[in-house]
Design a protein around this motif. Sequence first.
Motif, PDB file in Angstrom:
ATOM      1  N   PHE A  90       0.837  -1.208   0.000  1.00  0.00           N
ATOM      2  CA  PHE A  90       0.000   0.000   0.000  1.00  0.00           C
ATOM      3  C   PHE A  90       0.870   1.255   0.000  1.00  0.00           C
ATOM      4  O   PHE A  90       0.580   2.237  -0.695  1.00  0.00           O
ATOM      5  CB  PHE A  90      -0.921  -0.009   1.221  1.00  0.00           C
ATOM      6  CG  PHE A  90      -1.894   1.137   1.267  1.00  0.00           C
ATOM      7  CD1 PHE A  90      -3.079   1.080   0.545  1.00  0.00           C
ATOM      8  CD2 PHE A  90      -1.626   2.272   2.027  1.00  0.00           C
ATOM      9  CE1 PHE A  90      -3.990   2.132   0.583  1.00  0.00           C
ATOM     10  CE2 PHE A  90      -2.532   3.326   2.065  1.00  0.00           C
ATOM     11  CZ  PHE A  90      -3.708   3.254   1.343  1.00  0.00           C
ATOM     12  N   GLU A  91       1.961   1.215   0.777  1.00  0.00           N
ATOM     13  CA  GLU A  91       2.821   2.396   0.916  1.00  0.00           C
ATOM     14  C   GLU A  91       3.687   2.652  -0.315  1.00  0.00           C
ATOM     15  O   GLU A  91       4.215   3.754  -0.478  1.00  0.00           O
ATOM     16  CB  GLU A  91       3.719   2.227   2.153  1.00  0.00           C
ATOM     17  CG  GLU A  91       2.948   2.303   3.468  1.00  0.00           C
ATOM     18  CD  GLU A  91       3.756   1.809   4.661  1.00  0.00           C
ATOM     19  OE1 GLU A  91       4.941   1.432   4.454  1.00  0.00           O
ATOM     20  OE2 GLU A  91       3.214   1.796   5.783  1.00  0.00           O
ATOM     21  N   THR A  92       3.838   1.658  -1.183  1.00  0.00           N
ATOM     22  CA  THR A  92       4.729   1.814  -2.347  1.00  0.00           C
ATOM     23  C   THR A  92       4.002   1.673  -3.684  1.00  0.00           C
ATOM     24  O   THR A  92       4.652   1.629  -4.735  1.00  0.00           O
ATOM     25  CB  THR A  92       5.860   0.770  -2.278  1.00  0.00           C
ATOM     26  OG1 THR A  92       5.302  -0.553  -2.213  1.00  0.00           O
ATOM     27  CG2 THR A  92       6.752   1.001  -1.070  1.00  0.00           C
ATOM     28  N   ALA A  93       2.679   1.637  -3.668  1.00  0.00           N
ATOM     29  CA  ALA A  93       1.896   1.332  -4.884  1.00  0.00           C
ATOM     30  C   ALA A  93       1.610   2.586  -5.714  1.00  0.00           C
ATOM     31  O   ALA A  93       0.468   2.864  -6.077  1.00  0.00           O
ATOM     32  CB  ALA A  93       0.591   0.634  -4.497  1.00  0.00           C
ATOM     33  N   PHE A  94       2.648   3.328  -6.042  1.00  0.00           N
ATOM     34  CA  PHE A  94       2.453   4.583  -6.768  1.00  0.00           C
ATOM     35  C   PHE A  94       1.979   4.340  -8.207  1.00  0.00           C
ATOM     36  O   PHE A  94       1.113   5.056  -8.715  1.00  0.00           O
ATOM     37  CB  PHE A  94       3.750   5.392  -6.764  1.00  0.00           C
ATOM     38  CG  PHE A  94       4.307   5.603  -5.383  1.00  0.00           C
ATOM     39  CD1 PHE A  94       3.587   6.321  -4.436  1.00  0.00           C
ATOM     40  CD2 PHE A  94       5.524   5.059  -5.014  1.00  0.00           C
ATOM     41  CE1 PHE A  94       4.083   6.507  -3.148  1.00  0.00           C
ATOM     42  CE2 PHE A  94       6.025   5.236  -3.732  1.00  0.00           C
ATOM     43  CZ  PHE A  94       5.311   5.958  -2.797  1.00  0.00           C
ATOM     44  N   LEU A  95       2.545   3.343  -8.859  1.00  0.00           N
ATOM     45  CA  LEU A  95       2.144   3.064 -10.234  1.00  0.00           C
ATOM     46  C   LEU A  95       0.706   2.556 -10.291  1.00  0.00           C
ATOM     47  O   LEU A  95      -0.076   2.966 -11.160  1.00  0.00           O
ATOM     48  CB  LEU A  95       3.094   2.043 -10.878  1.00  0.00           C
ATOM     49  CG  LEU A  95       2.809   1.690 -12.340  1.00  0.00           C
ATOM     50  CD1 LEU A  95       2.706   2.940 -13.210  1.00  0.00           C
ATOM     51  CD2 LEU A  95       3.883   0.762 -12.884  1.00  0.00           C
ATOM     52  N   ASN A  96       0.325   1.678  -9.371  1.00  0.00           N
ATOM     53  CA  ASN A  96      -1.056   1.193  -9.353  1.00  0.00           C
ATOM     54  C   ASN A  96      -2.045   2.326  -9.061  1.00  0.00           C
ATOM     55  O   ASN A  96      -3.157   2.336  -9.599  1.00  0.00           O
ATOM     56  CB  ASN A  96      -1.223   0.071  -8.324  1.00  0.00           C
ATOM     57  CG  ASN A  96      -0.764  -1.271  -8.866  1.00  0.00           C
ATOM     58  OD1 ASN A  96      -0.639  -1.455 -10.071  1.00  0.00           O
ATOM     59  ND2 ASN A  96      -0.499  -2.221  -7.973  1.00  0.00           N
ATOM     60  N   ARG A  97      -1.647   3.268  -8.226  1.00  0.00           N
ATOM     61  CA  ARG A  97      -2.503   4.439  -8.012  1.00  0.00           C
ATOM     62  C   ARG A  97      -2.672   5.229  -9.311  1.00  0.00           C
ATOM     63  O   ARG A  97      -3.758   5.705  -9.625  1.00  0.00           O
ATOM     64  CB  ARG A  97      -1.915   5.340  -6.929  1.00  0.00           C
ATOM     65  CG  ARG A  97      -2.155   4.840  -5.506  1.00  0.00           C
ATOM     66  CD  ARG A  97      -1.585   5.804  -4.471  1.00  0.00           C
ATOM     67  NE  ARG A  97      -1.947   5.401  -3.125  1.00  0.00           N
ATOM     68  CZ  ARG A  97      -1.279   4.511  -2.400  1.00  0.00           C
ATOM     69  NH1 ARG A  97      -0.206   3.921  -2.905  1.00  0.00           N
ATOM     70  NH2 ARG A  97      -1.682   4.191  -1.174  1.00  0.00           N
ATOM     71  N   GLU A  99     -14.896   4.409  -7.860  1.00  0.00           N
ATOM     72  CA  GLU A  99     -14.827   4.465  -6.407  1.00  0.00           C
ATOM     73  C   GLU A  99     -13.594   5.236  -5.948  1.00  0.00           C
ATOM     74  O   GLU A  99     -12.721   5.594  -6.748  1.00  0.00           O
ATOM     75  CB  GLU A  99     -14.819   3.049  -5.814  1.00  0.00           C
ATOM     76  CG  GLU A  99     -13.557   2.248  -6.056  1.00  0.00           C
ATOM     77  CD  GLU A  99     -13.597   0.937  -5.289  1.00  0.00           C
ATOM     78  OE1 GLU A  99     -13.486   0.963  -4.053  1.00  0.00           O
ATOM     79  OE2 GLU A  99     -13.744  -0.113  -5.935  1.00  0.00           O
ATOM     80  N   ASP A 100     -13.521   5.491  -4.662  1.00  0.00           N
ATOM     81  CA  ASP A 100     -12.378   6.169  -4.068  1.00  0.00           C
ATOM     82  C   ASP A 100     -11.101   5.356  -4.304  1.00  0.00           C
ATOM     83  O   ASP A 100     -11.055   4.155  -4.005  1.00  0.00           O
ATOM     84  CB  ASP A 100     -12.615   6.363  -2.568  1.00  0.00           C
ATOM     85  CG  ASP A 100     -11.456   7.053  -1.891  1.00  0.00           C
ATOM     86  OD1 ASP A 100     -11.386   8.287  -1.963  1.00  0.00           O
ATOM     87  OD2 ASP A 100     -10.611   6.345  -1.305  1.00  0.00           O
ATOM     88  N   VAL A 101     -10.078   6.001  -4.837  1.00  0.00           N
ATOM     89  CA  VAL A 101      -8.853   5.286  -5.210  1.00  0.00           C
ATOM     90  C   VAL A 101      -8.161   4.672  -4.000  1.00  0.00           C
ATOM     91  O   VAL A 101      -7.684   3.527  -4.049  1.00  0.00           O
ATOM     92  CB  VAL A 101      -7.903   6.227  -5.980  1.00  0.00           C
ATOM     93  CG1 VAL A 101      -6.508   5.588  -6.130  1.00  0.00           C
ATOM     94  CG2 VAL A 101      -8.474   6.552  -7.358  1.00  0.00           C
ATOM     95  N   GLU A 102      -8.095   5.399  -2.897  1.00  0.00           N
ATOM     96  CA  GLU A 102      -7.406   4.864  -1.717  1.00  0.00           C
ATOM     97  C   GLU A 102      -8.135   3.655  -1.140  1.00  0.00           C
ATOM     98  O   GLU A 102      -7.507   2.705  -0.673  1.00  0.00           O
ATOM     99  CB  GLU A 102      -7.233   5.955  -0.658  1.00  0.00           C
ATOM    100  CG  GLU A 102      -6.246   7.038  -1.054  1.00  0.00           C
ATOM    101  CD  GLU A 102      -4.878   6.467  -1.432  1.00  0.00           C
ATOM    102  OE1 GLU A 102      -4.210   5.887  -0.552  1.00  0.00           O
ATOM    103  OE2 GLU A 102      -4.480   6.610  -2.610  1.00  0.00           O
ATOM    104  N   GLU A 103      -9.455   3.651  -1.186  1.00  0.00           N
ATOM    105  CA  GLU A 103     -10.195   2.479  -0.710  1.00  0.00           C
ATOM    106  C   GLU A 103      -9.947   1.280  -1.631  1.00  0.00           C
ATOM    107  O   GLU A 103      -9.789   0.148  -1.151  1.00  0.00           O
ATOM    108  CB  GLU A 103     -11.694   2.793  -0.639  1.00  0.00           C
ATOM    109  CG  GLU A 103     -12.053   3.720   0.503  1.00  0.00           C
ATOM    110  CD  GLU A 103     -13.557   3.854   0.685  1.00  0.00           C
ATOM    111  OE1 GLU A 103     -14.325   3.209  -0.067  1.00  0.00           O
ATOM    112  OE2 GLU A 103     -13.965   4.590   1.602  1.00  0.00           O
ATOM    113  N   LEU A 104      -9.922   1.516  -2.933  1.00  0.00           N
ATOM    114  CA  LEU A 104      -9.635   0.431  -3.865  1.00  0.00           C
ATOM    115  C   LEU A 104      -8.224  -0.093  -3.666  1.00  0.00           C
ATOM    116  O   LEU A 104      -7.997  -1.308  -3.687  1.00  0.00           O
ATOM    117  CB  LEU A 104      -9.826   0.912  -5.307  1.00  0.00           C
ATOM    118  CG  LEU A 104      -9.503  -0.104  -6.413  1.00  0.00           C
ATOM    119  CD1 LEU A 104     -10.283  -1.406  -6.231  1.00  0.00           C
ATOM    120  CD2 LEU A 104      -9.780   0.496  -7.783  1.00  0.00           C
ATOM    121  N   MET A 105      -7.259   0.806  -3.437  1.00  0.00           N
ATOM    122  CA  MET A 105      -5.888   0.366  -3.208  1.00  0.00           C
ATOM    123  C   MET A 105      -5.767  -0.437  -1.914  1.00  0.00           C
ATOM    124  O   MET A 105      -5.015  -1.404  -1.848  1.00  0.00           O
ATOM    125  CB  MET A 105      -4.944   1.569  -3.162  1.00  0.00           C
ATOM    126  CG  MET A 105      -4.673   2.213  -4.519  1.00  0.00           C
ATOM    127  SD  MET A 105      -4.143   1.020  -5.774  1.00  0.00           S
ATOM    128  CE  MET A 105      -2.805   0.199  -4.938  1.00  0.00           C
TER     129      MET A 105
END
Length: 308
Positions: A162-169, A183-189
């Motif tokens: 979660f803390e390193t998923a910059f590309l997936n975000r 949906e909210d991106v942070e909730e999906l992540m």
Amino acid sequence: MLVYNQEELVRFVEEAKQYARYGKVADYIPALGKADPNELSIAIYTPDGRVVDAGDVTVKVTLQSISKIIALALVLIDRGEDEVFHKVGMEPTDYPFHSIAKLEEKPAKPLNPMINAGALVVTSMIQGSSVSERLERLLAFVRRLAGNECISYSDEVARSEFETAFLNRSLCYFLKQHRIIDEDVEELMELYTKQCAIEMTCIDLARIGFVLALDGRDPHSSEPLMPLDVARICKTFMVTCGMYNSSGEFAIKVGIPAKSGVSGGILAAVPGRCGIGVFGPALDDKGNSLTGVKLLERLSKTYSLSIF
């Protein structure tokens, strides 16, 4: 019925381990970077209920991209083919699994559910009113497939991802811009990283592989755990897209429906014959277990497991 020789399996594992020095663990996810690249284990779940194994099959492996095939099965059951494939395609790609490039073409929907963009779309379709409810729904499905009520997820790995998923975000925001997810991106992540961090042993992987090999039926009770068509679609994606952008080479050299993850896990299903779970964290440049693929090559040739 084909009988697998455990002594031979142990020898295959030792031979495949020699390739570990050419691979590299997935250290871009800090928690996965702690893995021992020389680790290699395999379990084969057979029609008579036996498990033949070699290596330390008690080691737990996080599913990572293997979870994509399970989430796809669940969402297909819940929402049906038309709704799922309206948002994600069915075609393989020669682009890396985390590529954003192909999304820039019209329509912007991901090419298939096995690349990260497609998997994020599928995960966004898991039903539930909160992250915890949706995750529990997925976990319940995983536990039924594996026949193991103790399966959960690694909080350490989930937090690390979660803390390193910059590309997936970035993929999520692109997909949201084009209204493929809403949906909210942070909730999906949060949901996606916990999905990827679901952990189990090679024996659990092999059992899930055997469910797929039996067209979605429980190996012991023959109860349908997923519809035949869902199992068929999943196995087809495993052949065409399951080993990232070396799926064609894997189909030629091994010929078994399989899905890999960057933790070094491989889930394989030999239709009607067996399920296979492999764990070898030393990865090749495509993100597949280098030692695991070598092991499956030897296994497939020895026991004529190719479906082609």
